[in-house]
Write an enzyme that holds these catalytic residues in place. Structure first.
Site, PDB file in Angstrom:
ATOM      1  N   LYS A  32      73.609   2.742  74.506  1.00  0.00           N
ATOM      2  CA  LYS A  32      72.338   2.499  73.828  1.00  0.00           C
ATOM      3  C   LYS A  32      72.373   3.219  72.482  1.00  0.00           C
ATOM      4  CE  LYS A  32      67.718   2.345  75.898  1.00  0.00           C
ATOM      5  NZ  LYS A  32      66.798   3.115  76.767  1.00  0.00           N
TER       6      LYS A  32
HETATM    7  O1  G3P Z   1      63.706   3.571  77.959  1.00  0.00           O
HETATM    8  C1  G3P Z   1      62.955   3.321  76.839  1.00  0.00           C
HETATM    9  C2  G3P Z   1      61.479   3.037  77.075  1.00  0.00           C
HETATM   10  O2  G3P Z   1      61.296   2.226  78.193  1.00  0.00           O
HETATM   11  C3  G3P Z   1      60.584   4.223  77.014  1.00  0.00           C
HETATM   12  O3  G3P Z   1      59.274   3.980  77.464  1.00  0.00           O
HETATM   13  O4  G3P Z   1      57.059   4.785  78.225  1.00  0.00           O
HETATM   14  O5  G3P Z   1      58.555   6.323  76.903  1.00  0.00           O
HETATM   15  O6  G3P Z   1      57.437   4.391  75.814  1.00  0.00           O
HETATM   16  P1  G3P Z   1      58.030   4.923  77.065  1.00  0.00           P
END
Ligand code: G3P
Length: 218
Positions: free
Chosen positions: A83
């Site tokens: 990533k």
């Molecule tokens: O893995 C990346 C993403 O899904 C992060 O989510 O909830 O931290 O905005 P969030």
């Protein structure tokens, strides 16, 4: 639509994978930082448990560093997808990693143009963050819709991986738009199982069955 779990927690993975609905895992530095295990050892264990794509993110911010780290991460297991954040260096690193046969997930995507550029450098996945856009009063799912439209127009093979998912309605919307993948926190997947009418219905079936069995005995 494929369902991934957005987690670095092995217990969550071990509890959901046997259900047969999980196709892969996404992690990020924040998620792995919550776990006490060595990150590389943990990623190896995750790959062994899931047998599907497992995104592992670089923390270098320059292209050379990202490529170096990306190669190290890819060496952990063939299921690892590297990533990289969507930055100028991230785009450059993506192209170089792809040229070396390494699959890349371009993350922190917040605009259709970012997704277009990630697809042009051969990313296997782009990750639009819907929840973080919703948080700033911008419809996150509109971004998903626009990316799918652009990728369809030009037949880009890059898969749209909906990320930053906060609730089951995000999953429904992603599926209705035809997103390839939705990555969800374990709590969102657990919530997708719940419906009060299922519980009430099952309770009634079992009660009626028991009543009939008792009646048959007398
Ligand atoms: O893995 C990346 C993403 O899904 C992060 O989510 O909830 O931290 O905005 P969030």
């Amino acid at each position: 639509m494929k369902l991934f779990i957005d987690t670095g927690n092995l217990r969550e993975i071990e509890s959901l994978v046997p259900l047969g609905i999980i196709d892969g895992i996404t992690t990020n530095p924040s998620l792995l930082a919550k776990e006490s295990a060595d990150p590389h050892a943990l990623l190896k264990q995750i790959c062994t448990t899931v047998r599907g794509p497992v995104s592992a993110e670089v923390v270098a911010t320059d292209a050379d560093g990202m490529v170096r780290e990306g190669k190290e991460l890819a060496g952990i297991d063939p299921y690892i997808v590297v990533k990289v954040p969507f930055t100028r260096d991230g785009v450059k690193a993506c192209r170089r990693l792809v040229d070396e046969g390494i699959r890349v997930n371009v993350t922190l995507v917040f605009s259709p143009n970012q997704a277009l550029m990630a697809a042009k450098v051969g990313a296997s996945y782009v990750s639009p963050f819907v929840g973080r856009l919703d948080d700033i009063s911008t419809a996150g799912m509109d971004l998903v819709k626009h990316i799918i439209e652009i990728f369809d127009n030009y037949e880009f093979p890059t898969e749209v991986l909906v990320a930053s998912v906060r609730h089951p309605i995000h999953v429904v919307e992603a599926a209705r738009l035809g997103a390839d993948i939705c990555t969800c926190p374990a709590a969102v997947i657990e919530a997708m199982f719940k419906h009060p009418l299922t519980d009430i219905g099952l309770e009634k079936f079992l009660k009626d069955w028991e009543k009939a069995r008792q009646a048959a005995k007398v």
